[in-house]
Design a protein around this motif. Structure first.
Motif, PDB file in Angstrom:
ATOM      1  N   LYS A 111      -4.319   1.631   1.060  1.00 41.10           N
ATOM      2  CA  LYS A 111      -2.701   1.316   1.087  1.00 41.10           C
ATOM      3  C   LYS A 111      -1.605   0.523   0.343  1.00 41.10           C
ATOM      4  CE  LYS A 111      -1.786  -0.298   6.573  1.00 41.10           C
ATOM      5  NZ  LYS A 111      -2.080  -0.621   7.446  1.00 41.10           N
ATOM      6  N   SER A 112      -1.872  -0.392   0.160  1.00 39.83           N
ATOM      7  CA  SER A 112      -0.871  -0.910  -0.435  1.00 39.83           C
ATOM      8  C   SER A 112       0.136   0.156  -1.636  1.00 39.83           C
ATOM      9  CB  SER A 112      -1.575  -1.852  -1.771  1.00 39.83           C
ATOM     10  OG  SER A 112      -2.248  -2.006  -2.350  1.00 39.83           O
ATOM     11  N   LEU A 113      -0.744   1.336  -2.483  1.00 38.11           N
ATOM     12  CA  LEU A 113      -0.156   1.723  -2.971  1.00 38.11           C
ATOM     13  C   LEU A 113       1.270   3.019  -2.702  1.00 38.11           C
ATOM     14  CD1 LEU A 113      -3.454   3.807  -5.191  1.00 38.11           C
ATOM     15  CD2 LEU A 113      -1.347   2.020  -6.194  1.00 38.11           C
ATOM     16  N   GLU A 114       1.012   3.086  -0.887  1.00 38.31           N
ATOM     17  CA  GLU A 114       2.202   3.884  -0.652  1.00 38.31           C
ATOM     18  C   GLU A 114       3.003   2.704  -0.301  1.00 38.31           C
ATOM     19  OE1 GLU A 114       1.424   7.615  -0.905  1.00 38.31           O
ATOM     20  OE2 GLU A 114       0.390   6.817  -1.930  1.00 38.31           O
ATOM     21  N   ASP A 115       3.130   1.612  -0.760  1.00 32.77           N
ATOM     22  CA  ASP A 115       3.733   0.906   0.597  1.00 32.77           C
ATOM     23  C   ASP A 115       4.897   0.490  -0.565  1.00 32.77           C
ATOM     24  OD1 ASP A 115       4.919  -1.197   1.693  1.00 32.77           O
ATOM     25  OD2 ASP A 115       3.465  -2.692   1.430  1.00 32.77           O
ATOM     26  N   PRO A 116       6.096   0.928  -0.134  1.00 28.23           N
ATOM     27  CA  PRO A 116       7.624   0.596  -0.942  1.00 28.23           C
ATOM     28  C   PRO A 116       7.706  -0.978  -1.226  1.00 28.23           C
ATOM     29  CG  PRO A 116       8.772   1.774   0.827  1.00 28.23           C
ATOM     30  CD  PRO A 116       6.354   1.804   1.007  1.00 28.23           C
ATOM     31  N   PHE A 117       7.351  -1.511  -0.226  1.00 32.96           N
ATOM     32  CA  PHE A 117       7.311  -2.827  -0.823  1.00 32.96           C
ATOM     33  C   PHE A 117       6.822  -3.644  -1.385  1.00 32.96           C
ATOM     34  CE2 PHE A 117       9.350  -2.124   3.874  1.00 32.96           C
ATOM     35  CZ  PHE A 117      10.569  -2.166   3.173  1.00 32.96           C
ATOM     36  N   GLU A 118       5.893  -3.095  -2.346  1.00 25.57           N
ATOM     37  CA  GLU A 118       5.117  -3.037  -3.125  1.00 25.57           C
ATOM     38  C   GLU A 118       5.856  -3.773  -4.263  1.00 25.57           C
ATOM     39  OE1 GLU A 118       2.265  -5.500  -2.872  1.00 25.57           O
ATOM     40  OE2 GLU A 118       1.312  -4.448  -1.402  1.00 25.57           O
ATOM     41  N   PHE A 119       5.104  -4.377  -5.548  1.00 20.67           N
ATOM     42  CA  PHE A 119       6.228  -4.332  -6.224  1.00 20.67           C
ATOM     43  C   PHE A 119       6.067  -3.053  -7.473  1.00 20.67           C
ATOM     44  CE2 PHE A 119       3.227  -6.977  -8.380  1.00 20.67           C
ATOM     45  CZ  PHE A 119       2.728  -6.506  -9.447  1.00 20.67           C
ATOM     46  N   CYS A 135      -6.286   8.214  -2.919  1.00 23.06           N
ATOM     47  CA  CYS A 135      -7.019   7.447  -3.063  1.00 23.06           C
ATOM     48  C   CYS A 135      -7.529   7.191  -1.788  1.00 23.06           C
ATOM     49  CB  CYS A 135      -6.235   6.012  -3.316  1.00 23.06           C
ATOM     50  SG  CYS A 135      -6.808   4.907  -3.839  1.00 23.06           S
ATOM     51  N   PRO A 136      -8.568   6.325  -1.290  1.00 23.99           N
ATOM     52  CA  PRO A 136     -10.043   6.649  -2.847  1.00 23.99           C
ATOM     53  C   PRO A 136     -10.593   7.868  -3.423  1.00 23.99           C
ATOM     54  CG  PRO A 136     -10.897   6.422  -0.416  1.00 23.99           C
ATOM     55  CD  PRO A 136      -9.699   6.479  -0.003  1.00 23.99           C
ATOM     56  N   PRO A 137     -10.815   7.490  -4.408  1.00 27.94           N
ATOM     57  CA  PRO A 137     -11.344   8.562  -5.426  1.00 27.94           C
ATOM     58  C   PRO A 137     -11.990   9.395  -5.125  1.00 27.94           C
ATOM     59  CG  PRO A 137     -10.902   6.676  -6.887  1.00 27.94           C
ATOM     60  CD  PRO A 137     -11.223   5.775  -5.190  1.00 27.94           C
ATOM     61  N   ASN A 138     -12.716  10.937  -5.511  1.00 23.92           N
ATOM     62  CA  ASN A 138     -13.980  11.162  -5.308  1.00 23.92           C
ATOM     63  C   ASN A 138     -13.952  11.525  -7.176  1.00 23.92           C
ATOM     64  OD1 ASN A 138     -13.758  12.976  -2.846  1.00 23.92           O
ATOM     65  ND2 ASN A 138     -12.203  13.884  -3.213  1.00 23.92           N
ATOM     66  N   LEU A 139     -15.677  11.020  -6.756  1.00 24.23           N
ATOM     67  CA  LEU A 139     -16.873  11.109  -7.877  1.00 24.23           C
ATOM     68  C   LEU A 139     -16.427  12.241  -8.665  1.00 24.23           C
ATOM     69  CD1 LEU A 139     -18.531  10.249  -9.560  1.00 24.23           C
ATOM     70  CD2 LEU A 139     -20.582  12.464  -8.668  1.00 24.23           C
ATOM     71  N   GLY A 140     -15.769  11.775  -9.906  1.00 21.10           N
ATOM     72  CA  GLY A 140     -15.507  12.683 -11.729  1.00 21.10           C
ATOM     73  C   GLY A 140     -14.003  13.420 -11.039  1.00 21.10           C
ATOM     74  N   GLN A 141     -12.876  12.822  -9.770  1.00 22.05           N
ATOM     75  CA  GLN A 141     -11.337  12.533  -9.310  1.00 22.05           C
ATOM     76  C   GLN A 141     -11.138  12.409 -11.244  1.00 22.05           C
ATOM     77  OE1 GLN A 141      -9.737  13.032  -7.661  1.00 22.05           O
ATOM     78  NE2 GLN A 141      -7.455  13.383  -8.847  1.00 22.05           N
ATOM     79  N   VAL A 142      -9.994  13.036 -11.442  1.00 23.50           N
ATOM     80  CA  VAL A 142      -9.607  13.176 -12.624  1.00 23.50           C
ATOM     81  C   VAL A 142      -8.009  12.269 -12.479  1.00 23.50           C
ATOM     82  CG1 VAL A 142      -8.688  14.296 -15.234  1.00 23.50           C
ATOM     83  CG2 VAL A 142     -10.749  14.113 -14.215  1.00 23.50           C
TER      84      VAL A 142
END
Length: 190
Positions: A111-119, A135-142
Motif C-alpha cells: 500500500k505504501s508503494l502507491e502512496d504519493p506522500f512517501e519519499f 505487490c504483493p508479488p507472485n512466485l516467479g514474478q520478474v
C-alpha cells in the motif's frame, strides 16, 4: 484553542521552516552485503526470497552513477498477509555505525508503494513501470530493471544534519518469515 486554529498555526510555522534538497547516491555494495549479526533480526536470508544474480551494473564516466539492468525474480509464494517493512538508518561516524533518529515502519508495504506522500514514490514511479511492480508479488514474478540509476534527489525535505555515509537496515516480514538486507548510500545537501 480550537483544532483549526492550532492546525493553522502549525502550518504557518512549517511554511517558515527552512527546507532543502538532498542528493542521494546508493552504493553498489547494496547488492553484495548481507546483514551482519548485529543488524539481522531475520530468520530467512534475502537470497531465499529473491534472486538478483541476473543484475548487471554499468558505471558511468562520473564514477558514481550506476545503471542497473537485469531481472529480479521472486522465490516465494504470494503472501496471504500484508508485507510489513521496518527500516532503521545508521550514520558512519568515527569508524562505526551509529543509530540515527530516522526510522520507518509500514504495516502494509504494498500500500505504501502507491502512496504519493512517501519519499520513494517519485523514484518508484519514474524508474519502474506500473505494470512491472505488482505487490504483493507472485512466485516467479520478474521485476525487470533497465538502466535504473542509483541516484535520486529528495526535494523540499527538512533541513536535518543527515549528510554523509549512511546504512539502511531493512527488515521485511511476511507472516512468520522475516528477512534482512542492507542499503548503503551517501547524502549530500544540494
Amino acid at each position: 484553542m480550537s483544532r483549526c486554529v492550532l492546525f493553522a498555526l502549525l502550518l504557518s510555522l512549517l511554511l517558515l521552516a527552512e527546507s532543502t534538497d538532498y542528493d542521494v547516491v546508493v552504493d553498489e555494495k547494496m547488492w553484495l552485503s548481507a546483514c551482519n549479526s548485529e543488524d539481522d533480526e531475520g530468520n530467512t536470508p534475502i537470497s531465499d526470497v529473491m534472486d538478483v544474480s541476473d543484475l548487471s551494473f554499468v558505471l558511468d564516466n562520473d564514477y558514481e552513477t550506476l545503471y542497473i539492468s537485469g531481472d529480479i525474480t521472486v522465490k516465494l509464494e504470494r503472501p496471504t498477509t500484508p508485507i510489513k517493512m521496518e527500516v532503521n538508518v545508521k550514520h558512519w561516524e568515527r569508524s562505526q555505525w551509529v543509530p540515527t533518529i530516522i526510522s520507518l515502519k509500514r504495516d502494509d508495504f504494498c500500500k505504501s508503494l502507491e502512496d504519493p506522500f512517501e519519499f520513494w514514490y517519485t523514484f518508484i514511479a519514474t524508474q519502474i513501470p506500473k505494470e512491472e511492480r505488482p505487490c504483493p508479488p507472485n512466485l516467479g514474478q520478474v521485476y525487470s530493471m533497465r538502466n535504473v540509476t542509483n541516484r535520486m534527489r529528495a526535494e523540499k525535505m527538512p533541513n536535518w544534519d543527515v549528510e554523509g555515509d549512511l546504512k539502511a537496515v531493512l527488515h521485511f516480514t511476511i507472516g512468520k518469515l522475516k528477512t534482512c538486507f542492507l542499503v548503503y548510500f551517501t547524502i549530500t545537501k544540494v
